[in-house]
Write an enzyme that holds these catalytic residues in place. Structure first.
Site, short mmCIF file in Angstrom:
data_model
loop_
_atom_site.label_atom_id
_atom_site.label_comp_id
_atom_site.label_asym_id
_atom_site.label_seq_id
_atom_site.Cartn_x
_atom_site.Cartn_y
_atom_site.Cartn_z
N ARG A 196 -5.36 -8.86 -9.02
CA ARG A 196 -6.27 -9.43 -9.86
C ARG A 196 -7.35 -9.53 -10.69
O ARG A 196 -6.69 -8.18 -11.26
CB ARG A 196 -7.84 -9.41 -8.56
CG ARG A 196 -7.56 -10.01 -7.37
CD ARG A 196 -7.31 -11.23 -7.38
NE ARG A 196 -6.89 -11.62 -5.64
CZ ARG A 196 -6.94 -13.52 -5.24
NH1 ARG A 196 -7.61 -13.98 -6.11
NH2 ARG A 196 -7.07 -13.53 -3.85
N HIS A 249 0.41 0.82 -12.91
CA HIS A 249 1.04 -0.40 -13.49
C HIS A 249 2.66 0.05 -13.25
O HIS A 249 3.22 0.90 -14.09
CB HIS A 249 0.72 -1.27 -14.93
CG HIS A 249 1.32 -2.07 -15.52
ND1 HIS A 249 1.08 -3.71 -15.26
CD2 HIS A 249 2.56 -2.35 -16.27
CE1 HIS A 249 1.49 -4.41 -15.32
NE2 HIS A 249 2.42 -3.90 -16.26
N GLY A 284 0.91 -1.01 -0.06
CA GLY A 284 -0.21 -0.20 0.09
C GLY A 284 1.12 1.53 0.05
O GLY A 284 0.13 2.24 0.11
N SER A 285 1.59 1.31 -0.62
CA SER A 285 2.84 2.80 -0.76
C SER A 285 2.14 3.23 -1.02
O SER A 285 2.59 5.07 -1.21
CB SER A 285 4.36 2.47 -0.85
OG SER A 285 4.68 1.76 -2.22
N ASN A 292 -6.26 2.81 -13.53
CA ASN A 292 -5.40 1.14 -12.99
C ASN A 292 -3.36 1.74 -12.48
O ASN A 292 -3.65 2.41 -14.18
CB ASN A 292 -5.00 -0.30 -13.25
CG ASN A 292 -4.57 -1.07 -12.81
OD1 ASN A 292 -4.55 -0.95 -11.52
ND2 ASN A 292 -3.44 -1.47 -13.95
N LYS A 333 -15.89 -14.70 -9.76
CA LYS A 333 -17.27 -15.03 -10.13
C LYS A 333 -18.36 -14.66 -9.15
O LYS A 333 -19.02 -14.01 -9.35
CB LYS A 333 -16.84 -16.36 -10.18
CG LYS A 333 -16.31 -16.72 -11.67
CD LYS A 333 -17.21 -18.58 -11.82
CE LYS A 333 -16.43 -18.76 -12.80
NZ LYS A 333 -15.33 -20.19 -12.88
C1 GAR Z 1 2.80 -1.17 -7.25
O1 GAR Z 1 4.48 -1.26 -8.20
C2 GAR Z 1 1.60 -1.52 -8.71
O2 GAR Z 1 2.36 -0.54 -9.53
C3 GAR Z 1 1.98 -2.91 -8.86
O3 GAR Z 1 2.04 -3.29 -7.24
C4 GAR Z 1 2.26 -2.24 -6.49
C5 GAR Z 1 1.81 -1.92 -5.23
O4 GAR Z 1 2.44 -1.11 -4.38
N1 GAR Z 1 0.53 -3.19 -9.67
C6 GAR Z 1 0.66 -4.21 -10.73
O5 GAR Z 1 1.55 -5.08 -10.76
C7 GAR Z 1 -0.30 -5.03 -11.29
N2 GAR Z 1 -0.74 -4.79 -12.50
P1 GAR Z 1 2.39 -1.22 -3.44
O6 GAR Z 1 1.10 -1.64 -2.72
O7 GAR Z 1 2.75 -0.45 -2.26
O8 GAR Z 1 1.82 0.02 -3.56
#
Ligand code: GAR
Length: 193
Positions: free
Chosen positions: A89, A107, A13-14, A105, A64
């Protein structure tokens, strides 16, 4: 009128923390975080929500059976925008239909490169010299919706896998806060793909 946002995530969750901090510093525009939802009960993202005294909900997710529960929780918060920040997910049709145009989102690559899981590892293994992160609208294609904005990260000879990852996260925190702020003040409009 505040621009209400809900955050959905699975991990440490940063990025949610960066949004929470920006809101409390007054640098998130008109955005007000109304709740944080996670498919992991022990996730850092829920801890951050509680630390900032935000509504925090855990709910198992499956495309689902889980979509209905997620729809109910998000609807009860009535956000203007749902931010997927590390939600690991594939989003189901219920959420896609209900939140089309209000679902973004984050990424950790320069899409369309390195879609899917472990994008940072994919980029590192490939040996690219420039990578970065993307915020995009969510559609039915995995990491495929229209790009809202991106930020680049250079990989130098001195970088290790860990230092590269750390640079990506710094870029993500800035990018996500900036995009949410711009959305909240109407500087960005939905662009369907
Ligand atoms: C982040 O790097 C985000 O881009 C990635 O998960 C990490 C979450 O970090 N998301 C994905 O890969 C989605 N396809 P966080 O929990 O520290 O915010």
């Amino acid at each position: 009128m505040p621009y209400k946002i809900a955050i959905v995530g699975s991990g440490r969750g940063s990025n949610a923390h960066a949004l929470l901090k920006a809101e409390s510093n007054g640098t998130l525009g008109e955005a007000e975080i109304v709740g944080i939802l996670s498919d992991r009960e022990d996730s850092g993202i829920l801890k951050h929500a509680r630390d900032f005294e935000k509504a925090a909900r855990y709910e198992r997710y499956s495309r689902k059976t889980g979509d209905a529960a997620y729809l109910g929780i998000l609807d009860s918060w009535a956000p203007d925008l749902v931010v997927l920040a590390g939600f690991m997910r594939i989003v189901g049709n219920g959420l896609l239909e209900r939140w089309e145009g209000k679902l973004i989102n984050l990424h950790p690559s320069l899409l369309p490169s390195f879609k899917g899981l472990d994008a940072i590892g994919q980029a590192w293994t490939y040996g690219v010299k420039v990578s970065g992160c993307t915020v995009h609208w969510v559609n039915a294609d995995l990491d495929g919706g229209c790009v809202i904005d991106q930020s680049t990260v250079l990989i130098t000879e001195d970088d290790s896998r860990d230092s590269f990852e750390a640079k990506i996260h710094v870029a993500e925190h800035r990018l996500l806060v900036d995009v949410v702020r711009r959305l909240s003040v109407g500087e960005i409009q939905y662009k369907p793909s």
